[in-house]
Design a protein around this motif. Structure first.
Motif, short mmCIF file in Angstrom:
data_model
loop_
_atom_site.label_atom_id
_atom_site.label_comp_id
_atom_site.label_asym_id
_atom_site.label_seq_id
_atom_site.Cartn_x
_atom_site.Cartn_y
_atom_site.Cartn_z
N TRP A 26 10.32 59.21 34.15
CA TRP A 26 10.41 58.32 33.14
C TRP A 26 11.77 58.43 32.07
O TRP A 26 11.95 59.48 31.93
N ARG A 27 12.09 57.36 31.42
CA ARG A 27 12.72 57.46 30.28
C ARG A 27 12.42 56.70 29.27
O ARG A 27 11.59 55.62 29.51
N ARG A 28 13.05 56.81 28.08
CA ARG A 28 12.61 55.77 27.03
C ARG A 28 13.46 54.72 27.40
O ARG A 28 14.66 54.94 27.57
N SER A 29 12.78 53.51 26.98
CA SER A 29 13.66 52.37 27.26
C SER A 29 15.13 52.19 26.41
O SER A 29 14.90 52.52 25.48
N ILE A 36 9.02 52.61 27.73
CA ILE A 36 9.50 53.34 28.86
C ILE A 36 9.83 52.51 30.08
O ILE A 36 9.24 51.40 30.32
N GLU A 104 10.22 63.77 32.32
CA GLU A 104 11.09 62.85 31.51
C GLU A 104 12.64 63.17 31.74
O GLU A 104 13.01 64.41 32.03
N LEU A 156 3.69 53.33 23.08
CA LEU A 156 4.04 53.08 24.54
C LEU A 156 3.32 51.62 24.87
O LEU A 156 2.36 51.38 24.42
#
Length: 159
Positions: A26-29, A36, A104, A156
């Motif tokens: 996952w990554r931060r948007s 995410i 991440e 989130l």
């Protein structure tokens, strides 16, 4: 008792069980909305969408295998987070056991290969729709729960 290696990388215990490791990456948007995105890989051999994963090499640590598979399949480096539920399912008459971690993405870039020809970064709800297998959909909820527990200071999306 040490596991014996038979039948190729990751085939253990006399060939009865295939051991593998992977991540829900996952990554931060990038849209700055506090959400995410989750990375999915497309495997042309199976024409499916899944989380990055793969068989353990002989003697390889399972966490190292998870990070290696993410890098090989997505081109991304990552930081492992909490362990997620283990998937168990039959493949070609053998049991496959895949241990997963939340991970991440920390950098990198994707290069298509014969094993993975495309990746997608999707919001959790779109990820669930895109995934081919139900067992992979369940990991999305497990990721969101793990992130809420370990990152209470972050906002989130519910799904």
């Amino acid at each position: 008792m040490a596991a014996r290696h038979h039948g190729g990388p990751g085939a253990m215990n006399g060939g009865a069980t295939v051991l593998a490791a992977g991540c829900v990456l996952w990554r931060r948007s990038p849209h700055g909305d506090g959400g995410i995105e989750i990375c999915l890989v497309h495997r042309p051999k199976y024409d499916d969408w899944s989380h990055p994963k793969g068989k353990l090499k002989p003697g390889e640590d399972v966490r190292d295998a998870a990070v290696r598979e993410v890098l090989e399949e997505t081109g991304m480096t990552c930081d492992l987070g909490p362990e997620l539920p283990t998937a168990r399912y039959p493949v070609d008459g053998r049991q496959k056991v895949v241990r997963y971690w939340a991970a991440e993405a920390t950098g990198g870039s994707f290069e298509p290969s014969h094993e993975v020809d495309r990746i997608l970064w999707l919001r959790p709800d779109a990820t669930r729709r895109q995934l081919t297998h139900d067992r992979d959909r369940e990991l999305v909820g497990a990721l969101l729960k793990a992130l809420r527990v370990s990152r209470k200071d972050r906002s989130l999306p519910a799904d």
